[in-house]
Write a protein that holds these residues in place. Structure first.
Motif, PDB file in Angstrom:
ATOM      1  N   ALA A  64       0.772  -1.172  -0.160  1.00 28.92           N
ATOM      2  CA  ALA A  64       0.122   0.125  -0.052  1.00 28.92           C
ATOM      3  C   ALA A  64       0.848   1.235   0.223  1.00 28.92           C
ATOM      4  CB  ALA A  64      -1.034   0.090   1.026  1.00 28.92           C
ATOM      5  N   ASP A  65       0.303   2.483  -0.454  1.00 26.52           N
ATOM      6  CA  ASP A  65       0.927   3.687  -0.407  1.00 26.52           C
ATOM      7  C   ASP A  65       1.095   4.213   0.855  1.00 26.52           C
ATOM      8  OD1 ASP A  65       1.693   3.463  -3.060  1.00 26.52           O
ATOM      9  OD2 ASP A  65      -0.221   4.234  -3.630  1.00 26.52           O
ATOM     10  N   ARG A  66       1.679   5.195   1.098  1.00 24.03           N
ATOM     11  CA  ARG A  66       1.812   6.139   2.404  1.00 24.03           C
ATOM     12  C   ARG A  66       0.457   6.395   3.051  1.00 24.03           C
ATOM     13  NH1 ARG A  66       7.332   8.958   2.772  1.00 24.03           N
ATOM     14  NH2 ARG A  66       8.138   8.140   0.893  1.00 24.03           N
ATOM     15  N   TYR A  68      -2.115   4.858   3.445  1.00 28.29           N
ATOM     16  CA  TYR A  68      -2.582   3.839   4.617  1.00 28.29           C
ATOM     17  C   TYR A  68      -1.737   3.535   5.555  1.00 28.29           C
ATOM     18  CZ  TYR A  68      -5.561   3.085   0.477  1.00 28.29           C
ATOM     19  OH  TYR A  68      -6.634   3.017  -0.452  1.00 28.29           O
ATOM     20  N   ASP A  69      -0.754   4.498   5.838  1.00 32.11           N
ATOM     21  CA  ASP A  69       0.223   4.108   7.008  1.00 32.11           C
ATOM     22  C   ASP A  69      -0.453   4.616   8.216  1.00 32.11           C
ATOM     23  OD1 ASP A  69       2.465   3.726   8.406  1.00 32.11           O
ATOM     24  OD2 ASP A  69       3.221   5.768   8.094  1.00 32.11           O
ATOM     25  N   ILE A  86       4.190  -0.865   4.023  1.00 30.64           N
ATOM     26  CA  ILE A  86       3.656   0.570   3.666  1.00 30.64           C
ATOM     27  C   ILE A  86       4.838   1.468   4.257  1.00 30.64           C
ATOM     28  CG2 ILE A  86       1.871   2.204   4.356  1.00 30.64           C
ATOM     29  CD1 ILE A  86       0.222  -0.341   5.135  1.00 30.64           C
ATOM     30  N   ARG A  89       4.806   7.549   6.852  1.00 30.22           N
ATOM     31  CA  ARG A  89       4.579   8.903   6.264  1.00 30.22           C
ATOM     32  C   ARG A  89       5.635   9.765   7.304  1.00 30.22           C
ATOM     33  NH1 ARG A  89      -1.325  10.643   6.403  1.00 30.22           N
ATOM     34  NH2 ARG A  89      -2.362   8.752   5.864  1.00 30.22           N
ATOM     35  N   TYR A 103       7.757  -3.742  -2.034  1.00 31.29           N
ATOM     36  CA  TYR A 103       7.294  -2.511  -2.084  1.00 31.29           C
ATOM     37  C   TYR A 103       7.536  -2.057  -3.492  1.00 31.29           C
ATOM     38  CZ  TYR A 103       5.264   2.312  -1.663  1.00 31.29           C
ATOM     39  OH  TYR A 103       4.400   3.298  -2.284  1.00 31.29           O
ATOM     40  N   CYS A 106       4.687  -2.840  -5.973  1.00 31.96           N
ATOM     41  CA  CYS A 106       3.466  -1.771  -6.320  1.00 31.96           C
ATOM     42  C   CYS A 106       3.752  -1.401  -7.730  1.00 31.96           C
ATOM     43  CB  CYS A 106       3.430  -0.851  -5.553  1.00 31.96           C
ATOM     44  SG  CYS A 106       2.621  -1.299  -3.925  1.00 31.96           S
ATOM     45  N   ASN A 107       4.672  -1.099  -8.374  1.00 37.38           N
ATOM     46  CA  ASN A 107       5.055  -0.295  -9.371  1.00 37.38           C
ATOM     47  C   ASN A 107       4.548  -1.004 -10.585  1.00 37.38           C
ATOM     48  OD1 ASN A 107       5.658   1.555 -11.342  1.00 37.38           O
ATOM     49  ND2 ASN A 107       7.807   1.136 -11.310  1.00 37.38           N
ATOM     50  N   GLU A 110       0.560  -0.948 -10.631  1.00 41.99           N
ATOM     51  CA  GLU A 110       0.311   0.084 -11.186  1.00 41.99           C
ATOM     52  C   GLU A 110       0.357   0.259 -12.609  1.00 41.99           C
ATOM     53  OE1 GLU A 110       1.868   3.054  -8.712  1.00 41.99           O
ATOM     54  OE2 GLU A 110       0.800   2.327  -6.735  1.00 41.99           O
TER      55      GLU A 110
END
Length: 151
Positions: A64-66, A68-69, A86, A89, A103, A106-107, A110
């Protein structure tokens, strides 16, 4: 229909046939290639059993991205035996470790959605039924895969 998570692995003969359709080159960042045999085995198991994707035992990771931190998201995922990957932040006071190699996946996800959305029918969802929509996602995916093989 098969039950349980035990599955027959692909035979060496079956893998010899499918291996020529996979790329085993290193990525531009030098990462090792994915274990294509394991991925195909999982896909074939899903197709053979008719089970939903959630029944595959691995991976148990949330990418997940920042945004969702939060401690709540992290605790919920850990309660479900899911490893949260994740990034923190910048304002987080308690530092939390993260697996950067995971992580980076994710790229890939996407970019895959971006390529699928280049097909106008998929991006705007002209189809009224989910079955027809998923059929066009399959067709678009096959087209992208064949284009990838020809390069």
């Amino acid at each position: 229909m098969e039950t349980g998570l035990a599955r027959d692995l692909m035979s060496d003969e079956g893998w010899a046939f499918h291996e020529r359709f996979t790329l085993a080159v290193r990525a531009s960042n030098g990462c090792k290639p994915t274990n294509h045999r394991l991925v195909l085995d999982g896909i074939f198991w899903i197709a053979r059993t008719g089970s939903p994707w959630r029944d595959l035992p691995e991976p148990c990771v949330l990418l997940a991205d920042r945004g969702y931190d939060s401690d709540r998201v992290r605790k919920t995922m850990e309660a479900r035996n899911v490893v949260p990957v994740i990034p923190m932040r910048k304002s987080r006071k308690l530092r939390v470790a993260m697996d950067r190699t995971l992580y980076r996946l994710c790229n890939f996800v996407e970019r895959c959605f971006n390529k699928l959305k280049n097909a106008r029918r998929v991006a705007t969802r002209y189809d009224k039924t989910a079955e027809s929509f998923l059929g066009f996602i399959d067709i678009t995916s096959i087209r992208l895969w064949l284009r990838h093989l020809s390069t």
